[in-house]
Design an enzyme around this catalytic site. Sequence first.
Site, PDB file in Angstrom:
ATOM      1  N   SER A 176      29.643  31.191  26.718  1.00  0.00           N
ATOM      2  CA  SER A 176      30.085  32.625  27.060  1.00  0.00           C
ATOM      3  C   SER A 176      31.393  33.020  27.316  1.00  0.00           C
ATOM      4  O   SER A 176      31.689  34.041  27.407  1.00  0.00           O
ATOM      5  CB  SER A 176      29.252  32.679  28.652  1.00  0.00           C
ATOM      6  OG  SER A 176      30.081  31.949  29.479  1.00  0.00           O
ATOM      7  N   LYS A 210      39.152  34.761  32.282  1.00  0.00           N
ATOM      8  CA  LYS A 210      37.735  35.239  31.972  1.00  0.00           C
ATOM      9  C   LYS A 210      37.199  36.118  33.017  1.00  0.00           C
ATOM     10  O   LYS A 210      37.787  35.880  34.124  1.00  0.00           O
ATOM     11  CB  LYS A 210      36.662  33.962  31.899  1.00  0.00           C
ATOM     12  CG  LYS A 210      35.336  33.986  31.590  1.00  0.00           C
ATOM     13  CD  LYS A 210      34.635  32.947  31.307  1.00  0.00           C
ATOM     14  CE  LYS A 210      32.841  33.171  30.949  1.00  0.00           C
ATOM     15  NZ  LYS A 210      32.303  31.892  31.058  1.00  0.00           N
ATOM     16  N   SER A 221      29.755  26.537  27.966  1.00  0.00           N
ATOM     17  CA  SER A 221      30.425  27.871  27.925  1.00  0.00           C
ATOM     18  C   SER A 221      32.243  27.743  27.700  1.00  0.00           C
ATOM     19  O   SER A 221      32.688  28.843  27.344  1.00  0.00           O
ATOM     20  CB  SER A 221      30.084  28.825  28.987  1.00  0.00           C
ATOM     21  OG  SER A 221      28.959  29.331  28.808  1.00  0.00           O
TER      22      SER A 221
END
Lengths: 475, 98
Positions: A154, A79, A178
Amino acid sequence: MDINLDNLTIQKAHDHLESGDFKVSDLVNEYLKVIKEKNPKINAFLEIFDDINKQVKIAERMFENGEATILTGIPFAIKDNILIKGHIASASSKILANHRAVYDSFVIEKLKKHGVIFLGRTNMDEFAMGSSTETSGFGVTRNPFDLERVPGGSSGGSAAAVASNMALVSIGTETCGSIRQPSSFCGLVGIKPTYGAVSRSGIIAMGSSLDQVGAMAKHLEDVEIVFKAINGYDSKDSTSISEELRKGVVKSPLKKKIGVPKEFLTAGGIDERVLKNFNENCEKLKKAGYELVDVSLPSIKYSLAVYYIIMPAEVSSNLARFDGIRYGASDKEADNLFEVYSKTRGKNFGKEARRRILLGTYILSHGYYDAYYNTAVKVRKMIKDELLKMYENVDAFITPTVPFLPFKLGERLNDPVSMYLCDIFSAPANLADLCSISIPSGKTEEGLPFGLQITAPFLREDMLFSISKDFENNI
Amino acid sequence: MELEEIKKLADLARIDMSEEEMLEIAKDFKSILAYVDQIKEVSKNGNLQSISNDKNNYFIRNVGRDDIVTNKGGEFTQDILADAPDTKDGFLKVKQIL
């Protein structure tokens, strides 16, 4: 030999690498092929790293020297809010578009020792603020199961990358759902470890009393392997749980009793299909020998409201550091120092980030601080106390991971509260420092994935894995 | 929420934004605050009296270290400054302050 990415696990890949059926470079090239084909449409990766060959050489040398671990040569997606020395880490924000990390985060340092391959950095909601990856400063990510739908967020890029065979496993972060929510939307297993289990050193912060790092993969066993590799004490994160405290946790055997907070299930306007799938999941757990108990948690319904007070308050403090002076973007048209701050932040933070910073500023301002922040901190404690009491009688509690199915791009973007409701079942685990996992639990007729969420006590990730295994063996 | 109040918040948060966006944010705040206001029910019921305001996490403590230099002078300067928008002679350069 041909490499079948669909059913590949870390263990299988490792066995083939060990026996020489294929080399690390072959495995990596398979993934790069898929990336080349699928990423232009899905936009899971923002960047494919230019040092992959170097990483592959290190991993291959580890195999040659007999130093390989189970993770050596395994292709990871990372990420974009996780620092890897020398690479850009932008948190998918324009304000950090060219920010190059000067050190490795704790998780990266740990994974580097295993010689894993970092394929690239994945798209996310800007500063992890969102549940659909639509607030990214660098375009939306699409759900591999239906390109018109969101992958969740996310950590949507990390989820979409693994679900579409662009990486074997991925690392995501969570402030409230997330990791679990995009895992559910993309048919993956995703773990949010206990608060303090995995160090956040080198992670771009959002809500510091809630943030945690975790793993996502198609298979439960892979998530377990990666979790074990990144779990551990780190002196650079003051919320990291000490080894002493870790050892002190009594790993009592499973009671085989699971709590179902019935009143809570309907709090977020749950989709009927999700509820039906959840009820079927309950039956499966019963078949696996678990007793399901109704649990009453009177304060849990306030979880999301508490979260939407505490999180923006922490966001407004954490994002104060992006000021156009030390790193990141800086507005060139500013006439004075104040304008450097305000224009840099005004032009480079996206809409959701600006909204949350202002909301946090409001919540923390004189006259509102007591009514919002202080009350929320107390209700958070109430929720935690209720959950701890519940755990005296049950091993874990279950809910669907998300009250809805993956929604269409744009469907919720302009209605913040409807977007925030995605996180309703996620919030209790983050607020109460618990560990929680989302595991796939089937698909709709049109092929959209369902997820089951299991939440266990402080540092009892072992329970999450045992219950999940029992569940999977009964599908 | 009044536009003036949003302006003040934007000023405090050092975010330059258009009046149009401020109006939009005022509208969003209305629905968000209406949602989070439900926690006020808890205080009305008097349930919060017994809850202490101490730290939520008993395992969190401050981590300190001795105030000694552990690296060579200038060891990281170049790496860190490479990321800065504007520098001069090994320092960050900013607009005039006084």
